[in-house]
Design a protein around this motif. Structure first.
Motif, PDB file in Angstrom:
ATOM      1  N   MET A 395     -16.268 -29.686 -34.713  1.00 28.53           N
ATOM      2  CA  MET A 395     -16.695 -30.431 -35.900  1.00 28.53           C
ATOM      3  C   MET A 395     -18.072 -31.074 -35.709  1.00 28.53           C
ATOM      4  SD  MET A 395     -13.262 -32.316 -37.333  1.00 28.53           S
ATOM      5  CE  MET A 395     -14.173 -33.145 -38.650  1.00 28.53           C
ATOM      6  N   GLY A 396     -18.597 -30.988 -34.492  1.00 26.78           N
ATOM      7  CA  GLY A 396     -19.919 -31.564 -34.244  1.00 26.78           C
ATOM      8  C   GLY A 396     -19.874 -33.058 -33.955  1.00 26.78           C
ATOM      9  N   ILE A 397     -18.691 -33.566 -33.698  1.00 29.33           N
ATOM     10  CA  ILE A 397     -18.571 -35.005 -33.451  1.00 29.33           C
ATOM     11  C   ILE A 397     -19.111 -35.355 -32.062  1.00 29.33           C
ATOM     12  CG2 ILE A 397     -16.924 -36.922 -33.212  1.00 29.33           C
ATOM     13  CD1 ILE A 397     -15.287 -35.593 -35.450  1.00 29.33           C
ATOM     14  N   ASP A 398     -18.832 -34.479 -31.115  1.00 29.73           N
ATOM     15  CA  ASP A 398     -19.370 -34.667 -29.757  1.00 29.73           C
ATOM     16  C   ASP A 398     -20.885 -34.849 -29.789  1.00 29.73           C
ATOM     17  OD1 ASP A 398     -16.996 -34.427 -28.482  1.00 29.73           O
ATOM     18  OD2 ASP A 398     -17.693 -32.863 -27.087  1.00 29.73           O
ATOM     19  N   ALA A 399     -21.522 -33.886 -30.406  1.00 29.58           N
ATOM     20  CA  ALA A 399     -22.985 -33.898 -30.445  1.00 29.58           C
ATOM     21  C   ALA A 399     -23.490 -35.138 -31.167  1.00 29.58           C
ATOM     22  CB  ALA A 399     -23.480 -32.632 -31.142  1.00 29.58           C
ATOM     23  N   ALA A 400     -22.808 -35.506 -32.247  1.00 28.79           N
ATOM     24  CA  ALA A 400     -23.244 -36.664 -33.026  1.00 28.79           C
ATOM     25  C   ALA A 400     -23.091 -37.957 -32.215  1.00 28.79           C
ATOM     26  CB  ALA A 400     -22.442 -36.750 -34.322  1.00 28.79           C
TER      27      ALA A 400
END
Ligand SMILES: Nc1nc2c(ncn2[C@@H]2O[C@H](COP(=O)(O)OP(=O)(O)OP(=O)(O)O)[C@@H](O)[C@H]2O)c(=O)[nH]1
Ligand SMILES: [Mg+2]
Length: 422
Positions: A395-400
């Motif tokens: 979901m791209g939460i890590d990167a965010a």
């Protein structure tokens, strides 16, 4: 008391949990995964019932929850689904989401069903996570939480004809003469404090429903008198009977009265002011009424149909009823529910999948989708935690989080659960 509004909490049943289990068979040393799925949670359902006239049932009990689904079982057996919770509501009830002000449904028919809170789906058992790379998954999902809302219920009576007019002009007397309704009648203002409904029988089994809408005076739209308390019940009426005391027995001018109340209707709802109106000139038995009637006819006969009556003696009532029965079929029912301004709230919903907020050293992640994943994850199952980590990445939460400056050892909170960032 007449309860025509209620605020209640509804929650669909949570889905049952999927489980982790393995087959144990004779001669099969390592059976495959066989944990079944959880059952669906029950829904909260409203059903329109024409036998009900008020929302009093919702006065005392304000919380309604449907059953949760049962957990899955071994041998690939799914859990049983939760029972629906079925609530009967009067026909004419409009259901609003109290948070957003949105209309969820308008229950206008007997037997009409509306699901107001869906149950959650059951979590998947480990059998469903088998893949080429993982023949013996040891993870399962918890059930999906049921939907929950605070709802506002507003009853808008379904009457064909609404009686409006100043206090004491004889509205209740009229409905008591033409139907079986038994409202209180007396020679003072605000005798009637709640709307009365009556069924008016015409001929050949024909009938229509009349409502006595009390409490209108000048300034009703700003809350004077009973204010707008009951005007919502006129919103659905097809025809308005505007009752005047044509004798002017209270030193008021019937023409002026008509103008004031019509203005109040318009201020409440422009659509309402466009409903067809019939003027009922009541109390013609009182001396002096004749003069006013002539003046009224002179000024208004081009704009309104005027029916002189005496509710006291019954004169003219039959004629009025026949006329209503004749014109009603040609007047279409108002279909739109007009919403007062307070209800026109625009739904504010973020189009982002999630949002990150920082509170001191805590990184808070918010978003329906990820919060649901947290609720459906068993954090005591290693494989489930692993899967959850993959969801965060996908979901791209890590990167965010990294972009937001997160460091080893910081804490992340999602849906009330706190994690260490590693
Ligand atoms: N003489 C005469 N009196 C009437 C007539 N209609 C009603 N009244 C009297 O007028 C008074 C008020 O009548 P209601 O029917 O209570 O009036 P209402 O419009 O319902 O009044 P609120 O409920 O206060 O808004 C009562 O004393 C009735 O008896 C009529 O045709 N002639
Ligand atoms: Mg009355």
């Amino acid at each position: 008391m007449f309860y025509d509004r209620a605020k209640i909490y509804v929650k669909g049943g949570d889905g049952g949990a999927g489980i982790v289990a393995f087959r144990r068979e004779k001669y099969v040393p390592e059976g495959g995964p066989s944990g079944g799925d959880g059952g669906r949670g029950g829904n909260v359902v409203f059903v329109g019932d024409e036998g009900l006239r008020t929302l009093v049932d919702f006065r005392y009990n304000r919380h309604y929850k449907a059953d949760r689904g049962d957990n899955g079982m071994a041998k690939n057996m799914s859990g049983r689904s939760g029972e629906n919770t079925v609530l009967r509501i009067p026909v004419g009830t409009v259901i609003f989401d109290d948070g957003t002000g949105e209309v969820i449904a308008d229950v206008t028919e007997h037997g009409q069903r509306v699901v107001v809170a869906s149950g959650g789906r059951g979590g998947r058992g480990n059998a469903r996570f088998m893949s080429n790379t993982n023949k013996a998954p040891t993870l399962s999902e918890n059930g999906e939480p049921g939907e929950e809302h605070w709802l506002r219920l507003e009853l808008k009576l379904l009457a064909d004809v609404g009686l409006v007019g100043f206090p004491n002009v004889g509205k209740s007397t009229i409905i008591s003469k033409v139907s079986a309704a038994k409202p209180k009648i007396a020679d003072y203002h605000f005798t009637t404090l709640v709307p009365n409904l009556g069924v008016v029988d015409v001929e050949d089994g024909e009938s229509f429903v009349m409502a006595d809408i009390p409490g209108l005076i000048e300034g009703a739209h700003t809350g004077a008198g009973l204010g707008h308390e009951f005007l919502r019940h006129t919103e659905r009426t097809r025809l308005i009977l505007h009752v005047l005391d044509i004798s002017g027995s209270e030193e008021r001018d019937p023409l002026e009265d008509l103008r004031i109340i019509q203005d109040e209707l318009k201020l409440y709802s422009p659509a309402l002011a466009e409903r067809p109106v019939i003027v009922v000139a009541n109390k013609i038995d009182i001396p002096g009424a004749e003069e006013n009637l002539e003046r009224l006819k002179g000024e208004l006969k081009d704009r309104y149909e005027i029916f002189p009556v005496s509710a006291a003696t019954g004169e003219g009532l039959q004629n009025l009823i026949y006329h209503i029965a004749k014109v009603l079929p040609d007047i279409s029912a108002p279909t739109i529910v007009t919403l007062p301004d307070e209800h026109r709230v625009t739904k504010v919903k973020s189009d982002k999948r999630f949002e990150i907020r920082k509170e001191n050293d805590l990184f808070i992640v918010e978003g329906d989708e990820i919060e649901k994943h947290v609720k459906m994850t068993f954090f005591d199952q290693e494989d489930s935690v692993y899967r959850f980590q993959n969801i965060l990445k996908a979901m791209g939460i890590d990167a965010a989080l990294v972009a937001a400056g997160i460091n080893e050892g910081d804490k992340v909170e999602i849906a009330g659960v706190t994690f260490d960032w590693v």
